[in-house]
Design an enzyme around this catalytic site. Sequence first.
Site: not given
Ligand code: KIV
Length: 274
Positions: A56, A123, A125, A192
Amino acid sequence: MYTHLQRDVSRPPVTLATLARMKADGEKIASLTCYDASFAVLLDSADVDVVLVGDSLGMVIQGHDTTVPVTMDQMAYHSSMVARGLHRPFLVADLPFMSYPTKELALANSVRLMQEGGAQMVKLESGGKQTEIVEFLASHDIAVCAHLGLKPQSVHKTGGFRVQGREREMAVRLVDEAKRLETAGADIVLLECIPATLGKTITAELHVPVIGIGAGPDTDGQILVTYDILDITTGRKPRFVRNFMDGASSNLDALQRYVRAVKQHEYPAAEHCF
Ligand code: KIV
């Protein structure tokens, strides 16, 4: 000026074992995003449990419309700055768009996030083809958070930032994908923008901690974009955002209010849910 957090032995670092214990005890996990060392020190001081260097940052820091332009170099750079400001929270960093199209690239880029970026978990997706990638990373003892529901890296394909899993068929698929990702070795599942009832079902089905953003009050933890809750983000905010600066005396006070609201089941309220 940023000054480094003094190491404090009375506040042991959060680990995956801590998060598993919190799920078992019903203690909510408070998470926030972070992109630099000064904010990292504040988040640590506020007792945030999990800090995410989210892609983000492409929107929040770089001013892009989506997370798609974010590169591996940028993720490793921001993660390394955040890592220097943290002591207690568990640090997760995002694998950005197209940094995990194959198992080999996913592994090499996860190693970069851990070695250069100081991340403790990556993390990605997930769902579908990425389940094999989660399995591959887990088989190399890399801690993995699988992100399901609204997947911002896919917005050009899926048609925008929309709530996912409202239709029964899609809801069933998301429950199935979450279970497959857990079986593949995901240590945390992040949901999400899904209906609160679906967030509750998936959380009850999984043994690993489930952290939600716009996924209702029944997930094991909550995550929000720090700039949104400190009212730094301008323009229209998503329904699930609450402005914690409202009534707060400082940024740190607002962050502490967020942690308290999550722990005491006061956030999210009905008006933040789908
Ligand atoms: O990139 C991010 O900040 C995220 C959050 C919205 C969970 O994946």
